[in-house]
Design an enzyme around this catalytic site. Structure first.
Site, short mmCIF file in Angstrom:
data_model
loop_
_atom_site.label_atom_id
_atom_site.label_comp_id
_atom_site.label_asym_id
_atom_site.label_seq_id
_atom_site.Cartn_x
_atom_site.Cartn_y
_atom_site.Cartn_z
N TYR A 32 43.91 -94.46 -58.98
CA TYR A 32 42.68 -94.17 -59.97
C TYR A 32 43.30 -93.12 -60.70
O TYR A 32 44.25 -92.59 -60.12
CB TYR A 32 41.50 -93.82 -59.41
CG TYR A 32 41.28 -92.59 -58.70
CD1 TYR A 32 40.63 -91.59 -59.10
CD2 TYR A 32 41.78 -92.51 -57.30
CE1 TYR A 32 40.73 -90.24 -58.75
CE2 TYR A 32 41.84 -91.13 -56.67
CZ TYR A 32 41.15 -89.97 -57.35
OH TYR A 32 41.20 -88.88 -56.89
N ARG A 51 51.58 -90.50 -64.64
CA ARG A 51 51.25 -90.53 -63.19
C ARG A 51 50.71 -91.89 -62.92
O ARG A 51 50.88 -92.36 -61.52
CB ARG A 51 50.27 -89.41 -62.84
CG ARG A 51 50.05 -89.26 -61.52
CD ARG A 51 49.08 -88.02 -61.00
NE ARG A 51 47.89 -87.95 -61.52
CZ ARG A 51 47.01 -87.07 -61.56
NH1 ARG A 51 47.26 -86.05 -60.91
NH2 ARG A 51 45.75 -87.20 -62.23
N ARG A 99 40.90 -111.49 -46.57
CA ARG A 99 41.31 -110.60 -45.61
C ARG A 99 42.60 -110.68 -45.01
O ARG A 99 42.48 -111.67 -43.88
CB ARG A 99 40.20 -110.01 -44.77
CG ARG A 99 40.50 -108.57 -44.42
CD ARG A 99 39.24 -108.12 -43.68
NE ARG A 99 39.37 -106.59 -43.27
CZ ARG A 99 40.21 -106.27 -42.14
NH1 ARG A 99 40.66 -107.22 -41.38
NH2 ARG A 99 40.23 -104.99 -41.87
N LYS A 147 48.03 -91.07 -55.85
CA LYS A 147 46.58 -91.13 -56.52
C LYS A 147 45.87 -92.34 -55.90
O LYS A 147 45.52 -93.20 -56.83
CB LYS A 147 46.45 -90.67 -58.01
CG LYS A 147 45.08 -90.23 -58.05
CD LYS A 147 44.98 -89.42 -59.53
CE LYS A 147 43.62 -88.81 -59.87
NZ LYS A 147 43.23 -87.53 -59.18
N GLU A 179 46.58 -78.13 -50.53
CA GLU A 179 45.87 -78.27 -51.61
C GLU A 179 44.28 -78.32 -51.25
O GLU A 179 43.92 -78.37 -50.01
CB GLU A 179 46.37 -79.55 -52.31
CG GLU A 179 46.09 -80.88 -51.79
CD GLU A 179 46.41 -82.02 -52.57
OE1 GLU A 179 46.77 -82.01 -53.89
OE2 GLU A 179 46.72 -83.12 -51.95
#
Length: 284
Positions: A32, A51, A99, A147, A179
């Site tokens: 995301y 990014r 799945r 991310k 962070e």
């Protein structure tokens, strides 16, 4: 009611439907991006897209939309929702398939979703009063530089911080701050050096972080990219976080103890103003 974007269509948010077999739902198999909006324009759009491409490549995802098409979608969403200030959230998953831990066939259509969110980015209470944070162990997986939508531990640590009367947490691994739960961590030493951890797989390469580092150097301030400890935070003159959803927020306490004099520091406030000027001037 908001208009959202889902797989090539702009539709009402209540009409947006995603398969229960979507791998983003089952495996957090997706990435995301969140881009701030000021005055109806996107902040730091180019590095956000860069990014995005890097995260896609790390997960072997191939998005058919190029950067111009993605910018067009962002701008249409902003216009359709009359968004002046806030955020655009974008998520890409590997799509819907039975799945299986193995990736589905390469021609499986990705799921691409975007939506807007109103938020007062500039006039924020936390920017004025500063954040209270706690230190917690960093127990995330080893690729925090990607991310991904795998954010459960961030949710858990934010909840722990809230339960202890704090606003957020800084994560610590092997004695070093990595962070924040959803932001990059900074301190300002008593001799005025701006310190933040160097990039590695242990932390996200924040877009606001990168822009701020350039501003720090442009204005002749001392910059040290290195790891630091919670003890250094306690002894620092100031501390702050950076993110696309907050820009720069001062950090005024750690584990209940004041940092500096326990109020937003002058250099942190100056850096916030510098970044906002940058954001306004460069938005597209």
């Amino acid at each position: 009611m908001r208009t959202v974007y889902l797989n090539g269509q702009f539709i009402a948010e209540n009409d947006a439907k995603i398969s229960i077999f979507d791998r983003g739902f089952m495996f957090a198999d997706g990435i995301y991006e969140v881009t701030a909006v000021l005055g109806g324009k996107l902040v730091d759009a180019e590095p956000h897209l860069a990014r995005l491409r890097r995260s896609l490549a790390e997960l072997a995802l191939v998005l058919p939309l190029d950067d111009d098409a993605l910018l067009a979608v962002h701008r249409q969403l902003i216009a359709r929702n009359a968004l002046c200030e806030g955020l655009v959230y974008m998520q890409v998953s590997r799509g819907a398939a039975d799945r299986d831990f193995l990736y589905p066939p390469a021609d499986t259509p990705l799921t691409v979703a975007l939506f807007t969110q109103d938020k007062a980015v500039l006039d924020s209470p936390l920017a004025k009063r500063g954040m209270n944070i706690i230190g917690l162990p960093d127990m995330r997986w080893g690729r925090s530089d990607i991310k991904t939508t795998q954010l459960l531990y961030a949710c858990m640590t934010k909840e722990q911080a809230k339960a202890r009367g704090a606003d957020d947490a800084w994560l610590v691994k092997d004695g070093w701050v990595t962070e924040g739960t959803s932001n990059n961590a900074f301190i300002i030493t008593r001799d005025g050096a701006v310190v933040t951890r160097e990039l590695s797989r242990a932390l996200l390469p924040g877009i606001t972080r990168g822009a701020l580092l350039a501003l720090v150097q442009e204005h002749g301030l001392q910059l040290d990219e290195r790891a630091f400890t919670l003890e250094e935070v306690k002894n620092a003159a100031e501390a702050f976080v950076t993110s696309s959803t907050s820009f720069i927020y001062p950090v005024v306490t750690l584990n209940g103890q004041p940092i500096g004099d326990g109020t937003p520091g002058p250099l942190t406030q100056r850096l916030r103003r510098l970044y906002i000027d940058h954001a306004l001037a460069g938005s597209v």
